[in-house]
Design a protein around this motif. Structure first.
Motif, PDB file in Angstrom:
ATOM      1  N   LEU A  28      30.558 -51.432  38.851  1.00  0.00           N
ATOM      2  CA  LEU A  28      29.794 -50.206  38.636  1.00  0.00           C
ATOM      3  C   LEU A  28      30.735 -49.047  38.318  1.00  0.00           C
ATOM      4  O   LEU A  28      30.500 -48.282  37.387  1.00  0.00           O
ATOM      5  N   GLU A  29      31.822 -48.954  39.054  1.00  0.00           N
ATOM      6  CA  GLU A  29      32.785 -47.871  38.848  1.00  0.00           C
ATOM      7  C   GLU A  29      33.466 -47.953  37.487  1.00  0.00           C
ATOM      8  O   GLU A  29      33.863 -46.941  36.918  1.00  0.00           O
ATOM      9  N   SER A  30      33.590 -49.166  36.946  1.00  0.00           N
ATOM     10  CA  SER A  30      34.312 -49.339  35.680  1.00  0.00           C
ATOM     11  C   SER A  30      33.429 -49.194  34.435  1.00  0.00           C
ATOM     12  O   SER A  30      33.926 -49.282  33.319  1.00  0.00           O
ATOM     13  N   VAL A  31      32.129 -48.950  34.601  1.00  0.00           N
ATOM     14  CA  VAL A  31      31.266 -48.741  33.438  1.00  0.00           C
ATOM     15  C   VAL A  31      31.675 -47.418  32.777  1.00  0.00           C
ATOM     16  O   VAL A  31      31.706 -46.381  33.428  1.00  0.00           O
ATOM     17  N   PRO A  32      32.008 -47.451  31.479  1.00  0.00           N
ATOM     18  CA  PRO A  32      32.471 -46.224  30.812  1.00  0.00           C
ATOM     19  C   PRO A  32      31.363 -45.181  30.674  1.00  0.00           C
ATOM     20  O   PRO A  32      30.176 -45.498  30.779  1.00  0.00           O
ATOM     21  N   PRO A  33      31.745 -43.941  30.398  1.00  0.00           N
ATOM     22  CA  PRO A  33      30.752 -42.893  30.155  1.00  0.00           C
ATOM     23  C   PRO A  33      29.871 -43.244  28.948  1.00  0.00           C
ATOM     24  O   PRO A  33      30.312 -43.891  28.005  1.00  0.00           O
ATOM     25  N   GLY A  34      28.620 -42.782  29.017  1.00  0.00           N
ATOM     26  CA  GLY A  34      27.705 -42.966  27.891  1.00  0.00           C
ATOM     27  C   GLY A  34      27.020 -44.316  27.842  1.00  0.00           C
ATOM     28  O   GLY A  34      26.495 -44.711  26.809  1.00  0.00           O
ATOM     29  N   HIS A  35      26.982 -45.010  28.968  1.00  0.00           N
ATOM     30  CA  HIS A  35      26.273 -46.284  29.039  1.00  0.00           C
ATOM     31  C   HIS A  35      24.986 -46.093  29.841  1.00  0.00           C
ATOM     32  O   HIS A  35      24.959 -45.364  30.834  1.00  0.00           O
ATOM     33  N   ILE A  36      23.942 -46.737  29.394  1.00  0.00           N
ATOM     34  CA  ILE A  36      22.654 -46.660  30.063  1.00  0.00           C
ATOM     35  C   ILE A  36      22.632 -47.696  31.179  1.00  0.00           C
ATOM     36  O   ILE A  36      22.930 -48.867  30.952  1.00  0.00           O
ATOM     37  N   LEU A  37      22.279 -47.251  32.371  1.00  0.00           N
ATOM     38  CA  LEU A  37      22.095 -48.144  33.513  1.00  0.00           C
ATOM     39  C   LEU A  37      20.603 -48.319  33.736  1.00  0.00           C
ATOM     40  O   LEU A  37      19.863 -47.331  33.759  1.00  0.00           O
ATOM     41  N   GLU A  38      20.167 -49.564  33.894  1.00  0.00           N
ATOM     42  CA  GLU A  38      18.767 -49.789  34.252  1.00  0.00           C
ATOM     43  C   GLU A  38      18.720 -50.540  35.561  1.00  0.00           C
ATOM     44  O   GLU A  38      19.461 -51.494  35.786  1.00  0.00           O
ATOM     45  N   PHE A  39      17.832 -50.081  36.428  1.00  0.00           N
ATOM     46  CA  PHE A  39      17.683 -50.605  37.775  1.00  0.00           C
ATOM     47  C   PHE A  39      16.382 -51.399  37.841  1.00  0.00           C
ATOM     48  O   PHE A  39      15.304 -50.844  37.605  1.00  0.00           O
ATOM     49  N   PHE A  40      16.500 -52.676  38.144  1.00  0.00           N
ATOM     50  CA  PHE A  40      15.349 -53.571  38.211  1.00  0.00           C
ATOM     51  C   PHE A  40      15.187 -54.090  39.632  1.00  0.00           C
ATOM     52  O   PHE A  40      16.167 -54.537  40.243  1.00  0.00           O
ATOM     53  N   GLY A  41      13.955 -54.058  40.144  1.00  0.00           N
ATOM     54  CA  GLY A  41      13.694 -54.737  41.393  1.00  0.00           C
ATOM     55  C   GLY A  41      13.996 -56.216  41.204  1.00  0.00           C
ATOM     56  O   GLY A  41      13.822 -56.764  40.110  1.00  0.00           O
ATOM     57  N   ARG A  42      14.490 -56.851  42.220  1.00  0.00           N
ATOM     58  CA  ARG A  42      14.879 -58.257  42.122  1.00  0.00           C
ATOM     59  C   ARG A  42      13.708 -59.099  41.623  1.00  0.00           C
ATOM     60  O   ARG A  42      12.626 -59.082  42.182  1.00  0.00           O
ATOM     61  N   GLY A  43      13.938 -59.821  40.516  1.00  0.00           N
ATOM     62  CA  GLY A  43      12.918 -60.675  39.924  1.00  0.00           C
ATOM     63  C   GLY A  43      11.947 -59.949  39.004  1.00  0.00           C
ATOM     64  O   GLY A  43      11.061 -60.570  38.433  1.00  0.00           O
ATOM     65  N   GLU A  44      12.109 -58.634  38.829  1.00  0.00           N
ATOM     66  CA  GLU A  44      11.195 -57.874  37.988  1.00  0.00           C
ATOM     67  C   GLU A  44      11.760 -57.714  36.573  1.00  0.00           C
ATOM     68  O   GLU A  44      12.964 -57.769  36.370  1.00  0.00           O
ATOM     69  N   THR A  45      10.871 -57.538  35.599  1.00  0.00           N
ATOM     70  CA  THR A  45      11.305 -57.411  34.207  1.00  0.00           C
ATOM     71  C   THR A  45      11.219 -55.980  33.679  1.00  0.00           C
ATOM     72  O   THR A  45      11.694 -55.706  32.598  1.00  0.00           O
ATOM     73  N   GLU A  46      10.597 -55.085  34.436  1.00  0.00           N
ATOM     74  CA  GLU A  46      10.544 -53.680  34.040  1.00  0.00           C
ATOM     75  C   GLU A  46      11.329 -52.864  35.056  1.00  0.00           C
ATOM     76  O   GLU A  46      11.230 -53.103  36.261  1.00  0.00           O
ATOM     77  N   PRO A  47      12.097 -51.893  34.582  1.00  0.00           N
ATOM     78  CA  PRO A  47      12.931 -51.115  35.489  1.00  0.00           C
ATOM     79  C   PRO A  47      12.115 -50.145  36.335  1.00  0.00           C
ATOM     80  O   PRO A  47      11.017 -49.747  35.958  1.00  0.00           O
ATOM     81  N   PHE A  48      12.703 -49.775  37.472  1.00  0.00           N
ATOM     82  CA  PHE A  48      12.107 -48.699  38.246  1.00  0.00           C
ATOM     83  C   PHE A  48      12.911 -47.405  38.078  1.00  0.00           C
ATOM     84  O   PHE A  48      12.450 -46.339  38.484  1.00  0.00           O
ATOM     85  N   HIS A  49      14.100 -47.501  37.440  1.00  0.00           N
ATOM     86  CA  HIS A  49      14.896 -46.292  37.210  1.00  0.00           C
ATOM     87  C   HIS A  49      15.894 -46.533  36.082  1.00  0.00           C
ATOM     88  O   HIS A  49      16.327 -47.664  35.850  1.00  0.00           O
ATOM     89  N   VAL A  50      16.258 -45.437  35.393  1.00  0.00           N
ATOM     90  CA  VAL A  50      17.235 -45.475  34.297  1.00  0.00           C
ATOM     91  C   VAL A  50      18.141 -44.255  34.436  1.00  0.00           C
ATOM     92  O   VAL A  50      17.667 -43.157  34.745  1.00  0.00           O
ATOM     93  N   MET A  51      19.446 -44.464  34.216  1.00  0.00           N
ATOM     94  CA  MET A  51      20.424 -43.369  34.278  1.00  0.00           C
ATOM     95  C   MET A  51      21.406 -43.505  33.121  1.00  0.00           C
ATOM     96  O   MET A  51      21.471 -44.549  32.471  1.00  0.00           O
ATOM     97  N   LEU A  52      22.203 -42.457  32.909  1.00  0.00           N
ATOM     98  CA  LEU A  52      23.255 -42.470  31.895  1.00  0.00           C
ATOM     99  C   LEU A  52      24.581 -42.164  32.583  1.00  0.00           C
ATOM    100  O   LEU A  52      24.700 -41.140  33.265  1.00  0.00           O
ATOM    101  N   THR A  53      25.561 -43.054  32.418  1.00  0.00           N
ATOM    102  CA  THR A  53      26.856 -42.837  33.073  1.00  0.00           C
ATOM    103  C   THR A  53      27.564 -41.645  32.436  1.00  0.00           C
ATOM    104  O   THR A  53      27.499 -41.431  31.232  1.00  0.00           O
ATOM    105  N   THR A  54      28.265 -40.897  33.288  1.00  0.00           N
ATOM    106  CA  THR A  54      28.977 -39.700  32.830  1.00  0.00           C
ATOM    107  C   THR A  54      30.468 -39.762  33.139  1.00  0.00           C
ATOM    108  O   THR A  54      31.195 -38.828  32.842  1.00  0.00           O
ATOM    109  N   GLY A  55      30.949 -40.845  33.730  1.00  0.00           N
ATOM    110  CA  GLY A  55      32.368 -41.001  34.054  1.00  0.00           C
ATOM    111  C   GLY A  55      32.638 -40.779  35.533  1.00  0.00           C
ATOM    112  O   GLY A  55      31.830 -40.195  36.252  1.00  0.00           O
ATOM    113  N   ASP A  56      33.780 -41.296  35.991  1.00  0.00           N
ATOM    114  CA  ASP A  56      34.190 -41.134  37.395  1.00  0.00           C
ATOM    115  C   ASP A  56      33.154 -41.644  38.381  1.00  0.00           C
ATOM    116  O   ASP A  56      32.901 -41.019  39.422  1.00  0.00           O
TER     117      ASP A  56
END
Length: 198
Positions: free
Chosen positions: A98-126
């Protein structure tokens, strides 16, 4: 956002992707900056990301458009909830990944076994990411575009856990997948993890 960057036709696909990722991360970071009173320093950008009743995925899609990573036509076609990232994109298994994901990457959070996300974020670095309506992760607010420290998320055996101390449900296991914002709306690459859902 004015574009005074390099001639993109002279860049490799990887360089173009990094260029758009950095633009999007800069926009997301700047839009989240606050003064000492907690008010947005860049009010217009901040309001643009939370206006129109934007959900987290809508706001991240807006970042992609503002950075020029997607065209106006793509913006109209892309469903922010289902098309930015998929459950079979690259999966994050632990805090180091997680820490090594570069800036400007979209993170999607899925409940275990689910196909639609419950949250989305954009990495900003650090090890930070920005989004709207982050309370679902128990580390952010119910509303408002903000940048958060992701080191507060807890992985356990390849699954992340949200603790709900004040609710009947005490934890929620989830998985996180990601891709560069420049790839928003595209089919997952062959390099994507096929084990995203465990």
């Amino acid at each position: 956002m004015p574009n005074f960057g390099p001639n993109l036709s002279n860049l490799t696909p990887e360089q173009r992707s990094e260029y758009y990722c950095n633009l999007a991360a800069d926009y997301a970071r700047r839009s989240a900056e606050r003064d000492s009173n907690g008010d947005p320093l860049h009010k217009k950008e901040n309001e643009d990301l939370i206006s129109k009743g934007n959900i987290c995925w809508d706001a991240v899609k807006d970042c992609a458009f503002k950075a020029g990573a997607i065209s106006k036509d793509q913006y109209k076609l892309i469903n922010g909830k289902t098309d930015l990232v998929t459950p079979i994109d690259k999966r994050i298994h632990n805090a180091n990944e997680l820490e090594s994901v570069p800036p400007g990457h979209i993170l999607e959070f899925f409940g275990r076994g689910e196909t639609e996300p419950f949250h989305v974020m954009l990495t900003t670095g650090d090890n930070k990411a920005a989004s709207n309506k982050n309370q679902c992760l128990e580390i952010g607010n119910a509303a408002g575009w903000e940048e958060l420290d992701l080191s507060q998320l807890t992985p356990f055996n390849g699954i992340f856990i949200i603790n709900y101390p004040k609710k009947d449900v005490y934890y929620k296991p989830f998985v996180v997948t990601y891709r560069p914002i420049s790839e928003a709306g595209k089919q997952p690459s062959n390099e994507a993890s096929t084990s995203a859902q465990v």
